[in-house]
Design an enzyme around this catalytic site. Structure first.
Site, PDB file in Angstrom:
ATOM      1  N   PHE A 145      -4.870  -0.779   9.864  1.00  0.00           N
ATOM      2  CA  PHE A 145      -4.881   0.038   8.653  1.00  0.00           C
ATOM      3  C   PHE A 145      -5.583  -0.737   7.546  1.00  0.00           C
ATOM      4  O   PHE A 145      -5.135  -1.808   7.148  1.00  0.00           O
ATOM      5  CB  PHE A 145      -3.476   0.442   8.186  1.00  0.00           C
ATOM      6  CG  PHE A 145      -3.537   1.309   6.953  1.00  0.00           C
ATOM      7  CD1 PHE A 145      -3.728   2.681   7.056  1.00  0.00           C
ATOM      8  CD2 PHE A 145      -3.492   0.752   5.681  1.00  0.00           C
ATOM      9  CE1 PHE A 145      -3.855   3.477   5.926  1.00  0.00           C
ATOM     10  CE2 PHE A 145      -3.615   1.542   4.540  1.00  0.00           C
ATOM     11  CZ  PHE A 145      -3.796   2.909   4.664  1.00  0.00           C
ATOM     12  N   ASP A 231      -7.625  -9.266   5.845  1.00  0.00           N
ATOM     13  CA  ASP A 231      -7.080  -8.247   4.950  1.00  0.00           C
ATOM     14  C   ASP A 231      -5.618  -8.603   4.685  1.00  0.00           C
ATOM     15  O   ASP A 231      -4.748  -8.335   5.502  1.00  0.00           O
ATOM     16  CB  ASP A 231      -7.202  -6.857   5.577  1.00  0.00           C
ATOM     17  CG  ASP A 231      -6.634  -5.760   4.660  1.00  0.00           C
ATOM     18  OD1 ASP A 231      -5.945  -6.090   3.675  1.00  0.00           O
ATOM     19  OD2 ASP A 231      -6.876  -4.565   4.945  1.00  0.00           O
ATOM     20  N   LYS A 272      -2.711  -4.724  -3.974  1.00  0.00           N
ATOM     21  CA  LYS A 272      -1.275  -4.498  -4.138  1.00  0.00           C
ATOM     22  C   LYS A 272      -0.588  -5.477  -5.096  1.00  0.00           C
ATOM     23  O   LYS A 272      -0.697  -5.325  -6.302  1.00  0.00           O
ATOM     24  CB  LYS A 272      -0.619  -4.448  -2.758  1.00  0.00           C
ATOM     25  CG  LYS A 272      -1.116  -3.230  -1.969  1.00  0.00           C
ATOM     26  CD  LYS A 272      -0.285  -2.843  -0.779  1.00  0.00           C
ATOM     27  CE  LYS A 272      -0.722  -1.478  -0.264  1.00  0.00           C
ATOM     28  NZ  LYS A 272      -1.226  -1.484   1.100  1.00  0.00           N
TER      29      LYS A 272
HETATM   30  C1  PLP Z   1      -2.451  -0.672   1.452  1.00  0.00           C
HETATM   31  C2  PLP Z   1      -3.459  -1.347   2.292  1.00  0.00           C
HETATM   32  C3  PLP Z   1      -4.835  -1.091   2.141  1.00  0.00           C
HETATM   33  C4  PLP Z   1      -5.373  -0.046   1.182  1.00  0.00           C
HETATM   34  O1  PLP Z   1      -5.042  -0.283  -0.138  1.00  0.00           O
HETATM   35  P1  PLP Z   1      -5.149   0.934  -1.200  1.00  0.00           P
HETATM   36  O2  PLP Z   1      -4.882   0.287  -2.519  1.00  0.00           O
HETATM   37  O3  PLP Z   1      -4.106   1.934  -0.800  1.00  0.00           O
HETATM   38  O4  PLP Z   1      -6.518   1.491  -1.084  1.00  0.00           O
HETATM   39  C5  PLP Z   1      -5.717  -1.808   2.927  1.00  0.00           C
HETATM   40  N1  PLP Z   1      -5.287  -2.703   3.838  1.00  0.00           N
HETATM   41  C6  PLP Z   1      -3.976  -2.962   4.023  1.00  0.00           C
HETATM   42  C7  PLP Z   1      -3.562  -3.981   5.026  1.00  0.00           C
HETATM   43  C8  PLP Z   1      -3.016  -2.282   3.271  1.00  0.00           C
HETATM   44  O5  PLP Z   1      -1.715  -2.503   3.491  1.00  0.00           O
END
Ligand code: PLP
Length: 426
Positions: A145, A231, A272
């Site tokens: 994701f 990520d 985040k």
């Molecule tokens: C939440 C998340 C995203 C996307 O972030 P948004 O601010 O919702 O666009 C990408 N990668 C990971 C691992 C995430 O948990």
């Protein structure tokens, strides 16, 4: 200011009537948050065990972060990058020192930062590695994701997220997660420019790979001259008990004292909790050899790197260090998994608990399409604890990292009591 709806039912009806239906929320309407708690419009208090998908690691409305927001908001909020601001450079120095990289490229949302990293990686592949233009391949993993843009969903495995959004972007090779052999094989293709990986797959249900997997990704990327792109939007910033999940079990401060370059990514993606959930702030970090492929005009964002974001992010990161949130996440995480492991022996409803630090999940012993996880989350809500199922029969538990040990025990009591009652009823 607009008068806000005062009953849960009315607020839910408004969202249903006027908002696109791109989410299926738990029926609770929140109007206030403080630390580990949130309150609904009727005044009922809950423990927040989602933390806005780990954006609120520092706790809701952290007074220091709110102060930084307020005081910067009164001075200057947005200049665009057409001009310099007196905050951006200071923020860039702060965050690059904090995480130990030469440069940062500031963006706003997580998906934007992932897109930015993919663009940097491709450009690096053509200009530095010498891959023929438009031939670059980026390796990604099953059940990943990384966000919701058209390019990112192009390599998603989630059919609901993809269906009827094509045509998709080419140039991604998806292989099994936690499979070093598959990675080594995929890296034989000399057009590979990078590997995009979550050190723990959060959305997939807190999939924790083997201890050596991330080390192997780093090692193989070096060996095959591909960029290791981590990520850490969900796993980073103390969530898993170290500053970054790629740090493994190392708990040295963010200004890494051990220089454990072995697992250091070439490109680090954050979002985040970078703002403590106060404002959308994301970032891509890399060293000069990589980041120098970005030149004026090649990439940008009106809001990226704005003074409000910079002020908020500096304070949010400093709070993590000052309040020792890494250590707390580590300690409470061990406690949580120990209690759940003991509890599992007394129930048939949960098959396992897994996770790291305060990013954990329990797997419900029922098939993925059953409503059991959702029904348990509804009961947890009634008992004052908010969590959300992910991927069918898994419930993620990720409270703010400012929780105390006593509070965590109380939360474990609620979870155990709720599940035991649930089992008796069904
Ligand atoms: C939440 C998340 C995203 C996307 O972030 P948004 O601010 O919702 O666009 C990408 N990668 C990971 C691992 C995430 O948990």
């Amino acid at each position: 200011m607009v008068e806000l709806e005062s009953s849960s039912q009315a607020a839910i009806e408004l969202e249903n009537r006027y908002g696109a239906h791109n989410y299926h929320p738990l029926p609770v309407v929140l109007s206030r948050g403080e630390g580990v708690y949130v309150w609904d419009v009727e005044g009922k208090k809950y423990y927040d065990f989602l933390s806005a998908y780990s954006a609120v690691n520092q706790g809701h409305c952290h007074p220091r972060i709110i102060n930084a927001l307020r005081s910067q908001a009164e001075k200057l909020t947005l200049t665009s990058r057409a001009f310099y601001s007196n905050v951006l450079g200071q923020y860039e120095k702060y965050i690059t020192t904090y995480f130990g990289f030469d440069k940062v490229l500031p963006m706003n949302t997580g998906a934007e930062a992932v897109e930015t990293a993919l663009k940097i990686c491709r450009k690096w592949g053509y200009e530095k590695k010498g891959v023929p233009e438009n031939k670059g391949q980026i390796i990604v993993f099953d059940q990943n994701f990384h966000g919701r843009t058209t390019t990112i969903i192009s390599f998603s495995g989630d059919m609901t997220a993809k269906k009827n959004f094509g045509p998709f972007t080419h140039g991604f090779n998806k292989i099994a997660y936690n499979d070093t052999e598959a990675l080594q094989e995929a890296l034989q293709n000399e057009h590979v420019v990078g590997v995009l990986v979550e050190p723990i797959q959060g959305e997939a249900g807190v999939n924790v790979p083997n201890e050596d997997f991330i080390h192997n990704v780093a090692r193989l990327c070096k060996e095959y001259n591909a960029l290791f792109i981590a990520d850490e939007i969900q796993t980073g910033i103390a969530r898993t008990g170290s500053m970054l999940a790629v740090c493994g079990n190392c708990t040295c401060s963010s200004k890494c004292e051990r220089q454990s370059t072995y697992v250091r990514p070439d490109v680090l993606i954050l979002g985040k909790a970078l703002s403590g959930g106060v404002y959308p702030v994301s970032a891509v970090l890399a060293d000069d050899t990589v980041m120098e492929v970005i030149t004026p005009g090649t990439h940008g964002s009106t809001f990226g790197g704005n003074p409000l974001a910079g002020a908020v992010a500096m304070e949010a990161l400093q709070v993590v260090l000052d309040e020792r949130l890494m250590e707390n996440a580590r300690k409470l995480g061990e406690l949580f998994r120990k209690r759940m492991d003991d509890f599992i022996k007394t129930t048939d409803l949960i098959s396992m608990v897994r996770g790291k630090g305060l990013l954990n999940a329990i797997v419900i012993n029922d098939h993925p399409d059953s409503s059991t996880a959702w029904d348990i989350c509804m009961s947890l809500k009634d008992n004052g604890l908010l969590a959300k199922p992910t991927h069918g029969n898994i419930i993620r538990f990720a409270p703010p990292l400012v929780m105390t040990e006593d509070e965590l025990h109380e939360c474990c009591d609620i979870i155990e009591r709720t599940i035991a009652d649930f089992e008796k009823r069904s």
